[in-house]
Design a protein around this motif. Structure first.
Motif, PDB file in Angstrom:
ATOM      1  N   GLN A 334       0.819  -1.210   0.000  1.00 47.04           N
ATOM      2  CA  GLN A 334       0.000   0.000   0.000  1.00 47.04           C
ATOM      3  C   GLN A 334       0.850   1.256   0.000  1.00 47.04           C
ATOM      4  OE1 GLN A 334      -2.336   0.964   3.511  1.00 47.04           O
ATOM      5  NE2 GLN A 334      -4.080   1.545   2.221  1.00 47.04           N
ATOM      6  N   CYS A 338       0.419   3.963  -2.973  1.00 46.51           N
ATOM      7  CA  CYS A 338      -0.113   5.301  -2.754  1.00 46.51           C
ATOM      8  C   CYS A 338       0.925   6.376  -3.085  1.00 46.51           C
ATOM      9  CB  CYS A 338      -0.598   5.446  -1.312  1.00 46.51           C
ATOM     10  SG  CYS A 338      -2.178   4.597  -1.014  1.00 46.51           S
ATOM     11  N   PHE A 341       0.578   6.848  -6.738  1.00 50.61           N
ATOM     12  CA  PHE A 341      -0.637   7.610  -7.042  1.00 50.61           C
ATOM     13  C   PHE A 341      -0.435   9.096  -6.738  1.00 50.61           C
ATOM     14  CE2 PHE A 341      -2.773   3.706  -7.726  1.00 50.61           C
ATOM     15  CZ  PHE A 341      -4.036   3.959  -8.234  1.00 50.61           C
ATOM     16  N   ASN A 378      -6.252  -1.807  -1.518  1.00 51.38           N
ATOM     17  CA  ASN A 378      -5.165  -0.813  -1.572  1.00 51.38           C
ATOM     18  C   ASN A 378      -5.331   0.128  -2.766  1.00 51.38           C
ATOM     19  OD1 ASN A 378      -3.953  -1.903   0.697  1.00 51.38           O
ATOM     20  ND2 ASN A 378      -2.539  -3.204  -0.476  1.00 51.38           N
ATOM     21  N   GLU A 381      -8.269   2.475  -2.104  1.00 52.45           N
ATOM     22  CA  GLU A 381      -7.947   3.485  -1.104  1.00 52.45           C
ATOM     23  C   GLU A 381      -7.047   4.570  -1.690  1.00 52.45           C
ATOM     24  OE1 GLU A 381      -7.900   5.598   2.365  1.00 52.45           O
ATOM     25  OE2 GLU A 381      -9.196   3.921   1.801  1.00 52.45           O
ATOM     26  N   CYS A 382      -6.031   4.150  -2.443  1.00 55.79           N
ATOM     27  CA  CYS A 382      -5.129   5.124  -3.061  1.00 55.79           C
ATOM     28  C   CYS A 382      -5.864   5.975  -4.095  1.00 55.79           C
ATOM     29  CB  CYS A 382      -3.948   4.423  -3.718  1.00 55.79           C
ATOM     30  SG  CYS A 382      -2.864   3.546  -2.563  1.00 55.79           S
ATOM     31  N   THR A 385      -8.216   8.531  -2.148  1.00 51.26           N
ATOM     32  CA  THR A 385      -7.515   9.611  -1.441  1.00 51.26           C
ATOM     33  C   THR A 385      -6.748  10.533  -2.383  1.00 51.26           C
ATOM     34  OG1 THR A 385      -5.640   8.119  -1.066  1.00 51.26           O
ATOM     35  CG2 THR A 385      -7.285   8.287   0.680  1.00 51.26           C
ATOM     36  N   ASN A 386      -6.594  10.132  -3.632  1.00 50.30           N
ATOM     37  CA  ASN A 386      -5.852  10.965  -4.583  1.00 50.30           C
ATOM     38  C   ASN A 386      -6.739  11.518  -5.695  1.00 50.30           C
ATOM     39  OD1 ASN A 386      -2.702  10.851  -4.045  1.00 50.30           O
ATOM     40  ND2 ASN A 386      -3.537   8.823  -3.553  1.00 50.30           N
TER      41      ASN A 386
END
Length: 587
Positions: A334, A338, A341, A378, A381-382, A385-386
């Protein structure tokens, strides 16, 4: 042609005067009639050269040429009729109406005689007649094929007749070739006409028809050749060079896929697009198709450096791997994911990275959990959040009524994607389809490897069937689905009719020309006899695309996934080591 058209006007004049006046005209009427014909011939020549009729604009005797000819004759008759009606009070109106029609008939008849004579001469002068061929299908494709064979000086085929299932065509002749019967008469008609090849001239034949014709041709010792599907033709026109032997892809059916490029381009063009699993079969083809839609940047992410190199090389011929559009990263990591990303700021993500081999995941379910569930979590989520705007999760038909680790992990990935769609409000969705022919590790690769070794080909069960699609078709529909889907949707691609695996095996054996046996190993753990695209509880709804339907799946939050996954025993695993065939399910 100029000379014949001039003679046609003279023949029309004498024919009209004979029938209508029996040549009993006054001297003034003779002068008017002669002047009319002279003017008509002059206008015919001028009009013919002006419209390029006499300069090879259309094939002699073709529908296009006769249509142009009719337009010139009508224009001449209107101009001359109006002129002579005003200038010559004694002008016979019958000349203006009847003579042009007679002249046109003579012109067209001359062209028809010329075309027929040339066609018969070509057939007689063929030094090496092609293989005797029976054409299955007397529709548009059959007509095109007959025209190509007749006009080609070195055609590989010599048509001996046609077969068509439409009873209304039983007396039809295509370019002089008779319809010899219906589909049930195929073998008998081929033997009676001494045919050696059957050409299936139906560009959208169903898999069932293709397989049935193939089986009967094999039993009768006839070669089967097929007209390619419409999507493989140029402007829907057949070319003799495009005719090919029946192959495995024909078993899938030949439905043309219509893609609205404007819809796809709307969310891809000018955007930063990231493809996970870009070194795989689906990921690499998605990358190739996306690259043609003009993204501002296309990022390839995979944990396999060799696969990344191959995809990059296929896209632009640059295998240096020294730019930031190739990312070596495992979606299980992760932190690294991230960071990529955050650095690259993708706006659109196609998530194709996954473990997909069902028997392997049955043995090592924890690996399926780590990649297909935690890895997808993962990536989600990335992406969330981006600020990713579009997220497309590539799923599988095995997620419907899941009985395997593969199916259950992909089902969880669908539910997680739906949850993130609800939380972010962004277009996060999943696309579900079945097997793809030609992907790495597919049944096609397995069978071909077994054929190379001399066999046998292993099939789990004589009745086992699967949905199949070619890789380009699947990726094209994935792009289309993402354009019309809504947040949280699971979009299901229409895979056509299921295909029996044993039919694929037999087709490949026939193509190889080898004598290879087929052995049956029995269904493996978690494997179904017949796959489904929807579970019993799911209700599909139509979308704007005829080959894509939509279903909803219950949302599943990451907290619930992680809280209920404290140890690997919660995952569905075979209990054979305990002497128990029962299975545990993912919660």
């Amino acid at each position: 042609m100029v000379g014949w058209d001039a003679v046609s006007w003279l023949l029309a004049l004498f024919g009209f005067l004979l029938v209508r006046h029996e040549f009993a005209l006054s001297e003034r009427m003779w002068v008017i009639a002669a002047a009319y014909v002279a003017a008509a011939i002059g206008l015919q020549v001028v009009g013919g050269f002006a419209t390029h009729l006499y300069l090879g604009r259309s094939k002699v005797g073709s529908f296009d040429e006769v249509t142009s000819l009719a337009q010139i004759v009508v224009a001449n008759s209107v101009i001359l009729g109006a002129t002579f009606y005003i200038a010559a009070p004694l002008f016979s109106r019958g000349i203006a109406f009847v003579m042009p029609a007679l002249a046109f008939l003579f012109m067209a008849a001359g062209r028809w005689v010329f075309r027929m004579a040339r066609q018969q001469d070509r057939r007689r002068r063929t030094e090496h007649p092609g293989v005797p061929a029976l054409i299955y299908g007397a529709g548009d494709a059959g007509h095109q094929l007959a025209g190509l064979v007749d006009s080609s000086g070195d055609s590989p085929y010599s048509i001996v007749g046609f077969i068509d299932d439409d009873p209304r065509l039983r007396f039809l002749r295509v370019n002089g070739y008779r319809v010899l019967g219906r589909g049930v008469d195929l073998v008998a008609a081929a033997r009676a006409a001494h045919a050696e090849v059957v050409v299936l001239a139906i560009s959208q034949a169903s898999p069932q028809l293709i397989q049935d014709v193939s089986d009967r041709c094999t039993e009768a010792g006839l070669d089967l050749v097929v007209v390619p599907p419409l999507r493989e033709m140029i402007s829907g026109r057949i070319d003799l060079d495009e005719l090919r032997a029946f192959n495995v892809a024909d078993l899938l059916g030949r439905r043309p896929i219509e893609t609205e490029l404007s819809e796809i381009a709307g969310y891809v063009t000018g955007k930063v697009v990231l493809v996970t699993g870009a070194g795989g079969s689906i990921g690499s083809e998605l990358a190739r198709q996306v690259s043609q839609l003009g993204p501002s940047k296309l990022i390839l992410l995979d944990r396999d450096e060799s696969a990344l190199h191959a995809t990059k090389l296929s896209l632009d011929g640059d295998g240096l791997l020294d730019t930031d559009d190739t990312v070596l990263c495992d979606i299980r990591d992760q932190g690294a994911l991230c960071a990529a990303f955050a650095r690259l700021a993708p706006e659109v993500v196609f998530h194709a990275a996954a473990l997909k081999h069902l028997p392997m995941l049955e043995r090592f379910p924890e690996e399926g959990w780590k990649t297909n569930v935690l890895g997808t979590l993962n990536v989600l989520e990335c992406a969330a959040t981006n600020g990713v705007q579009h997220f497309v999760n590539i799923s599988t038909d095995k997620a419907a009524d899941a009985t395997s680790v593969l199916g259950q992990t992909k089902r969880l990935a669908e539910r997680l994607t739906a949850w993130y769609a609800g939380e972010t409000g962004m277009s996060f969705l999943s696309v579900r389809f079945g097997n793809v022919l030609g992907s790495r590790g597919s049944v096609l690769d397995t069978f071909r490897a077994q054929i190379e070794r001399g066999g046998p080909l292993t099939v789990t069960d004589p009745e086992v069937s699967r949905f199949f699609m070619t890789i380009p078709e699947a990726c094209e529909l994935v792009l289309q689905a993402a354009a019309i889907g809504h947040p949280g949707d699971v979009l299901v691609l229409d895979m056509g009719e299921p295909v029996r695996i044993i039919d694929v095996a037999r087709r490949l054996i026939e193509e190889s020309g080898k004598d290879i046996q087929i052995s049956f190993s029995g269904l493996r753990d978690g494997e179904k006899l017949h796959e489904v695209l929807l579970s019993a509880e799911e209700r599909s709804r139509h979308t704007a695309h005829p080959l894509i339907t939509q279903v909803s799946v219950p949302h599943l939050s990451p907290a619930d996934v992680l809280a209920n996954r404290l140890d690997l025993d919660d995952l569905e695993v075979p209990m054979s080591h305990q002497g128990d065939s029962s299975r545990k399910r993912i919660r």
